[in-house]
Design an enzyme around this catalytic site. Sequence first.
Site, PDB file in Angstrom:
ATOM      1  N   LYS A  31       4.467   9.101   9.152  1.00 25.90           N
ATOM      2  CA  LYS A  31       4.101   8.468  10.431  1.00 25.90           C
ATOM      3  C   LYS A  31       5.042   8.978  11.550  1.00 25.90           C
ATOM      4  O   LYS A  31       5.123  10.175  11.835  1.00 25.90           O
ATOM      5  CB  LYS A  31       3.779   6.878  10.448  1.00 25.90           C
TER       6      LYS A  31
ATOM      7  N   TYR B  20       1.170  -1.152  -0.141  1.00 27.28           N
ATOM      8  CA  TYR B  20       0.226  -0.075  -0.065  1.00 27.28           C
ATOM      9  C   TYR B  20       0.824   1.347  -0.056  1.00 27.28           C
ATOM     10  O   TYR B  20       1.844   1.268   0.788  1.00 27.28           O
ATOM     11  CB  TYR B  20      -0.718  -0.060   1.347  1.00 27.28           C
TER      12      TYR B  20
ATOM     13  N   ASP C  63       9.390   2.769  -0.188  1.00 27.41           N
ATOM     14  CA  ASP C  63       8.217   3.301   0.950  1.00 27.41           C
ATOM     15  C   ASP C  63       8.333   3.261   2.130  1.00 27.41           C
ATOM     16  O   ASP C  63       7.923   1.868   2.444  1.00 27.41           O
ATOM     17  CB  ASP C  63       6.825   2.911   0.189  1.00 27.41           C
TER      18      ASP C  63
HETATM   19  N1  HOZ Z   1      -4.649   2.564   5.999  1.00 29.93           N
HETATM   20  C1  HOZ Z   1      -4.287   2.994   6.957  1.00 29.93           C
HETATM   21  C2  HOZ Z   1      -3.163   2.086   7.708  1.00 29.93           C
HETATM   22  N2  HOZ Z   1      -2.358   1.199   6.971  1.00 29.93           N
HETATM   23  C3  HOZ Z   1      -5.253   3.357   8.005  1.00 29.93           C
HETATM   24  C4  HOZ Z   1      -5.176   4.690   8.672  1.00 29.93           C
HETATM   25  C5  HOZ Z   1      -6.183   5.140   9.613  1.00 29.93           C
HETATM   26  O1  HOZ Z   1      -7.443   4.574   9.578  1.00 29.93           O
HETATM   27  O2  HOZ Z   1      -6.064   6.016  10.281  1.00 29.93           O
END
Ligand code: HOZ
Length: 423
Positions: free
Chosen positions: A266, A143, A238
């Site tokens: 993050k 992702y 990434d």
């Molecule tokens: N797709 C995000 C985690 N890999 C989720 C982030 C969120 O919902 O805060």
Amino acid sequence: MGSRSEQLYEKARRRIPGGVNSPVRAFGAVGGHPFFVERAQGPWLYDVDGNRYLDYVCSWGPGILGHAHPQVVEAVQKVCAGGLTFGAPTAGEVELAELINACVPDAEMVRLVSSGTEAVMSAVRVARGYTGREKIIKFAGNYHGHSDGLLVKAGSGLMTQSVPDSAGVPEGYAASTLTAVYNDEESVRALMEGNHGQVAAVVVEPVAANMGVVPPKPGFLEFLRRITKENGALLLFDEVITGFRLGLGGASEYTGVHADLYTFGKIVGGGMPLAAYGGRRDIMSCVAPLGAVYQAGTLSGNPVAVAAGIATLKILMDDPGIYERIDRRAQMLSEAYRGAGLTVNRAGSLLSAFFVSGRQVENYGDACRCDREAFAAYFNSMLKRGIYVAPSQFEAMFVSDAHSDELIEETCGAVAAYFGGIS
Ligand code: HOZ
């Protein structure tokens, strides 16, 4: 009447799609309703109904120090008093760029942005601008945020909803994104050969963490380094999740493989909306105003977010023992899950316990074979015990420095009790 969380969720659904501002938060894969958070401290989340949860989501990665670390909060409060955003350069941005470079020397030049999605989207544009090529290779189950060209066989929330691709992405965008199989050299070789001279970059999570945690097989990243070089393509790591998580130097330090471009998010923002992309000086020199690749943002390098990032990185740099502690505690959890018969993948303080018995999880196909119903039952049981793991089989479990040995042992006990009880 329902709990306060239930009431808020009902109200939220009338005004916010699905009642949440990011899909996986809706608990769609595990049933029930999300709890609404009131505050958080250290390893704990407190909801609006007065429940307390031991938090292994850590805001999906940023919370490496635990919630509301006093030094980070103080740094933010101090900066806020002097104004929230200027849209003009500040000394803090320079300091943060230098700290990132000190941790990841490959990031010779760095651009600050506001989210991981923006970082990867921009880095891909830079790769295309630098090479003059259009196609990219990514991996199924990796992702890279929700920009159009990267929502192809993406992991994370899309896996949670069992949809490989998003609606609304023009075919033309998706056509430039070639999808290989993670940990499968042959699949990459075939795409490189079939698209000779057209691939700008191979974009990869060096340790995949959005189809659950899936570490690279020995030699896989070295192979990507080699094949990109041989084909005049760039290698883009990434590191939105792995950056400053697998160690100060992230995946390049952890694996010994060096990329051309990197993206961070993050942890680098210490819990605030901040991300970064960077890499080789000659490549990053393509970015405007130095070069012809345009990318901009009113809130890029926002002073409040920068202050949180600086404070967080400095704490990590001042106490390298943090990594030893969180890795060891993640190992304790791994043993508990393994003892319960699950397949466990771990890299540093990132781990996933997969509900597949007796099988390795090395790629997207393997991850998809997990028993989602069994996961949902486990999730809800843990939540009842006051332990919050991600509401999806396909997200990582994050350990922070605020998770003490005692708390980890309690969690291991809860895991043993749950699996002992159902076997
Ligand atoms: N797709 C995000 C985690 N890999 C989720 C982030 C969120 O919902 O805060």
